[in-house]
Write a protein that holds these residues in place. Structure first.
Motif, PDB file in Angstrom:
ATOM      1  N   ASP A  96       0.831  -1.199   0.000  1.00 21.63           N
ATOM      2  CA  ASP A  96       0.000   0.000   0.000  1.00 21.63           C
ATOM      3  C   ASP A  96       0.867   1.252   0.000  1.00 21.63           C
ATOM      4  O   ASP A  96       1.973   1.247   0.531  1.00 21.63           O
ATOM      5  N   LEU A  97       0.318   2.332  -0.559  1.00 27.57           N
ATOM      6  CA  LEU A  97       1.007   3.607  -0.469  1.00 27.57           C
ATOM      7  C   LEU A  97       0.711   4.221   0.886  1.00 27.57           C
ATOM      8  O   LEU A  97      -0.430   4.209   1.347  1.00 27.57           O
ATOM      9  N   ALA A  98       1.738   4.733   1.532  1.00 24.89           N
ATOM     10  CA  ALA A  98       1.597   5.392   2.837  1.00 24.89           C
ATOM     11  C   ALA A  98       2.173   6.799   2.715  1.00 24.89           C
ATOM     12  O   ALA A  98       3.196   7.007   2.060  1.00 24.89           O
ATOM     13  N   ALA A  99       1.499   7.750   3.334  1.00 25.78           N
ATOM     14  CA  ALA A  99       1.934   9.149   3.276  1.00 25.78           C
ATOM     15  C   ALA A  99       2.780   9.490   4.499  1.00 25.78           C
ATOM     16  O   ALA A  99       2.430   9.138   5.625  1.00 25.78           O
ATOM     17  N   PHE A 100       3.886  10.168   4.255  1.00 23.48           N
ATOM     18  CA  PHE A 100       4.776  10.649   5.307  1.00 23.48           C
ATOM     19  C   PHE A 100       5.095  12.108   5.017  1.00 23.48           C
ATOM     20  O   PHE A 100       5.262  12.490   3.862  1.00 23.48           O
ATOM     21  N   THR A 101       5.194  12.898   6.076  1.00 24.37           N
ATOM     22  CA  THR A 101       5.584  14.295   5.886  1.00 24.37           C
ATOM     23  C   THR A 101       7.089  14.371   5.668  1.00 24.37           C
ATOM     24  O   THR A 101       7.828  13.421   5.954  1.00 24.37           O
ATOM     25  N   GLY A 102       7.536  15.512   5.197  1.00 27.61           N
ATOM     26  CA  GLY A 102       8.952  15.739   4.984  1.00 27.61           C
ATOM     27  C   GLY A 102       9.792  15.534   6.235  1.00 27.61           C
ATOM     28  O   GLY A 102      11.012  15.384   6.132  1.00 27.61           O
ATOM     29  N   ASP A 103       9.157  15.519   7.409  1.00 28.07           N
ATOM     30  CA  ASP A 103       9.883  15.255   8.659  1.00 28.07           C
ATOM     31  C   ASP A 103      10.571  13.892   8.641  1.00 28.07           C
ATOM     32  O   ASP A 103      11.488  13.643   9.425  1.00 28.07           O
ATOM     33  N   PHE A 104      10.092  12.983   7.763  1.00 34.36           N
ATOM     34  CA  PHE A 104      10.609  11.619   7.722  1.00 34.36           C
ATOM     35  C   PHE A 104      11.062  11.178   6.334  1.00 34.36           C
ATOM     36  O   PHE A 104      11.276   9.987   6.113  1.00 34.36           O
ATOM     37  N   VAL A 105      11.215  12.109   5.429  1.00 32.73           N
ATOM     38  CA  VAL A 105      11.604  11.774   4.060  1.00 32.73           C
ATOM     39  C   VAL A 105      13.069  12.142   3.838  1.00 32.73           C
ATOM     40  O   VAL A 105      13.490  13.242   4.192  1.00 32.73           O
ATOM     41  N   VAL A 106      13.809  11.200   3.263  1.00 30.37           N
ATOM     42  CA  VAL A 106      15.217  11.423   2.940  1.00 30.37           C
ATOM     43  C   VAL A 106      15.441  11.112   1.468  1.00 30.37           C
ATOM     44  O   VAL A 106      14.634  10.429   0.831  1.00 30.37           O
ATOM     45  N   ASP A 107      16.545  11.593   0.958  1.00 27.82           N
ATOM     46  CA  ASP A 107      16.944  11.282  -0.405  1.00 27.82           C
ATOM     47  C   ASP A 107      17.198   9.781  -0.512  1.00 27.82           C
ATOM     48  O   ASP A 107      17.800   9.177   0.382  1.00 27.82           O
ATOM     49  N   VAL A 108      16.750   9.166  -1.588  1.00 33.39           N
ATOM     50  CA  VAL A 108      16.864   7.719  -1.732  1.00 33.39           C
ATOM     51  C   VAL A 108      18.322   7.251  -1.729  1.00 33.39           C
ATOM     52  O   VAL A 108      18.636   6.177  -1.210  1.00 33.39           O
ATOM     53  N   ASP A 109      19.243   8.049  -2.247  1.00 29.10           N
ATOM     54  CA  ASP A 109      20.663   7.665  -2.199  1.00 29.10           C
ATOM     55  C   ASP A 109      21.181   7.648  -0.764  1.00 29.10           C
ATOM     56  O   ASP A 109      21.942   6.753  -0.383  1.00 29.10           O
ATOM     57  N   ARG A 110      20.766   8.623   0.037  1.00 29.15           N
ATOM     58  CA  ARG A 110      21.164   8.642   1.453  1.00 29.15           C
ATOM     59  C   ARG A 110      20.608   7.408   2.165  1.00 29.15           C
ATOM     60  O   ARG A 110      21.299   6.769   2.963  1.00 29.15           O
ATOM     61  N   ALA A 111      19.357   7.058   1.866  1.00 26.36           N
ATOM     62  CA  ALA A 111      18.741   5.887   2.481  1.00 26.36           C
ATOM     63  C   ALA A 111      19.506   4.621   2.106  1.00 26.36           C
ATOM     64  O   ALA A 111      19.771   3.766   2.961  1.00 26.36           O
ATOM     65  N   TRP A 112      19.888   4.482   0.844  1.00 26.94           N
ATOM     66  CA  TRP A 112      20.607   3.287   0.413  1.00 26.94           C
ATOM     67  C   TRP A 112      21.989   3.217   1.065  1.00 26.94           C
ATOM     68  O   TRP A 112      22.450   2.141   1.441  1.00 26.94           O
ATOM     69  N   ASN A 113      22.646   4.364   1.226  1.00 29.14           N
ATOM     70  CA  ASN A 113      23.938   4.380   1.932  1.00 29.14           C
ATOM     71  C   ASN A 113      23.772   3.918   3.369  1.00 29.14           C
ATOM     72  O   ASN A 113      24.627   3.209   3.912  1.00 29.14           O
ATOM     73  N   LEU A 114      22.674   4.302   4.005  1.00 26.14           N
ATOM     74  CA  LEU A 114      22.390   3.865   5.369  1.00 26.14           C
ATOM     75  C   LEU A 114      22.190   2.346   5.408  1.00 26.14           C
ATOM     76  O   LEU A 114      22.674   1.676   6.322  1.00 26.14           O
ATOM     77  N   VAL A 115      21.517   1.812   4.397  1.00 23.99           N
ATOM     78  CA  VAL A 115      21.339   0.360   4.304  1.00 23.99           C
ATOM     79  C   VAL A 115      22.699  -0.328   4.223  1.00 23.99           C
ATOM     80  O   VAL A 115      22.937  -1.329   4.905  1.00 23.99           O
ATOM     81  N   HIS A 116      23.595   0.187   3.410  1.00 24.10           N
ATOM     82  CA  HIS A 116      24.938  -0.389   3.302  1.00 24.10           C
ATOM     83  C   HIS A 116      25.648  -0.382   4.650  1.00 24.10           C
ATOM     84  O   HIS A 116      26.266  -1.379   5.034  1.00 24.10           O
ATOM     85  N   ASP A 117      25.567   0.727   5.375  1.00 21.72           N
ATOM     86  CA  ASP A 117      26.178   0.797   6.702  1.00 21.72           C
ATOM     87  C   ASP A 117      25.565  -0.244   7.629  1.00 21.72           C
ATOM     88  O   ASP A 117      26.261  -0.917   8.382  1.00 21.72           O
ATOM     89  N   PHE A 118      24.253  -0.371   7.577  1.00 20.48           N
ATOM     90  CA  PHE A 118      23.525  -1.326   8.415  1.00 20.48           C
ATOM     91  C   PHE A 118      23.952  -2.762   8.111  1.00 20.48           C
ATOM     92  O   PHE A 118      24.134  -3.570   9.016  1.00 20.48           O
ATOM     93  N   MET A 119      24.135  -3.081   6.841  1.00 17.82           N
ATOM     94  CA  MET A 119      24.518  -4.445   6.472  1.00 17.82           C
ATOM     95  C   MET A 119      25.919  -4.786   6.972  1.00 17.82           C
ATOM     96  O   MET A 119      26.201  -5.936   7.286  1.00 17.82           O
ATOM     97  N   ARG A 120      26.785  -3.796   7.074  1.00 16.34           N
ATOM     98  CA  ARG A 120      28.142  -4.042   7.577  1.00 16.34           C
ATOM     99  C   ARG A 120      28.147  -4.276   9.085  1.00 16.34           C
ATOM    100  O   ARG A 120      28.945  -5.050   9.591  1.00 16.34           O
ATOM    101  N   THR A 121      27.270  -3.588   9.828  1.00 22.13           N
ATOM    102  CA  THR A 121      27.231  -3.709  11.289  1.00 22.13           C
ATOM    103  C   THR A 121      25.784  -3.752  11.782  1.00 22.13           C
ATOM    104  O   THR A 121      25.313  -2.816  12.412  1.00 22.13           O
ATOM    105  N   PRO A 122      25.053  -4.835  11.512  1.00 24.22           N
ATOM    106  CA  PRO A 122      23.633  -4.877  11.867  1.00 24.22           C
ATOM    107  C   PRO A 122      23.351  -4.866  13.369  1.00 24.22           C
ATOM    108  O   PRO A 122      22.233  -4.604  13.774  1.00 24.22           O
ATOM    109  N   ALA A 123      24.343  -5.110  14.196  1.00 21.18           N
ATOM    110  CA  ALA A 123      24.109  -5.098  15.645  1.00 21.18           C
ATOM    111  C   ALA A 123      23.972  -3.679  16.179  1.00 21.18           C
ATOM    112  O   ALA A 123      23.371  -3.457  17.217  1.00 21.18           O
ATOM    113  N   ALA A 124      24.512  -2.723  15.464  1.00 19.04           N
ATOM    114  CA  ALA A 124      24.475  -1.327  15.916  1.00 19.04           C
ATOM    115  C   ALA A 124      23.336  -0.577  15.223  1.00 19.04           C
ATOM    116  O   ALA A 124      22.955  -0.910  14.111  1.00 19.04           O
ATOM    117  N   ASP A 125      22.819   0.434  15.912  1.00 20.07           N
ATOM    118  CA  ASP A 125      21.817   1.276  15.281  1.00 20.07           C
ATOM    119  C   ASP A 125      22.476   2.062  14.155  1.00 20.07           C
ATOM    120  O   ASP A 125      23.572   2.592  14.330  1.00 20.07           O
TER     121      ASP A 125
END
Length: 133
Positions: A96-125
């Motif tokens: 489903d499509l869900a609406a979020f305000t700009g308070d929670f929207v990031v650039d998709v490249d920044r989000a993907w970089n965060l995913v990469h960081d998460f995959m390297r160290t999933p135990a840490a936030d």
């Protein structure tokens, strides 16, 4: 490095909830395929533990990132100014499509970089400002 993930099917456009365990490159390939189609939803976790789980929901250049913990809390990554605070953006969450305000929207490249960081160290936030929901 292995990762556990579930994602939108590029063929059907529907979320395929069956988790896959694969190398990071397979997940990157799926993300890139979805990105070329303009939108998608991906859940990412570690093969060694159930939590934390990171999700990325994106449409065009906008993404929303959730972090779920084993203590039952869920947080949203704070927006990066890509979209003004009072403006809503719709992204696919599962099917489903869900609406979020700009308070929670990031650039998709920044989000993907965060995913990469998460995959390297999933135990840490993952690095970033998180707001509990």
């Amino acid at each position: 490095m292995s990762v556990v993930w579930a994602a939108t099917s590029p063929e059907s456009g529907r979320f395929h909830s069956v988790e896959r365990r694969s190398e990071v490159q397979d997940l990157a390939d799926r993300f890139n395929d979805l990105r070329s189609r303009g939108q998608g939803y991906v859940e990412i976790g570690s093969p060694d533990r159930d939590f934390p789980v990171l999700t990325i929901a994106f449409r065009d250049d906008h993404a929303v990132v959730h972090l779920m913990s084993d203590t039952g809390w869920m947080s949203l990554l704070a927006g990066d100014g890509t979209v003004p605070s009072g403006v809503e953006v719709e992204v696919p969450v599962m099917d489903d499509l869900a609406a979020f305000t700009g308070d929670f929207v990031v650039d998709v490249d920044r989000a993907w970089n965060l995913v990469h960081d998460f995959m390297r160290t999933p135990a840490a936030d993952p690095v970033g400002e998180w707001r509990e929901v």
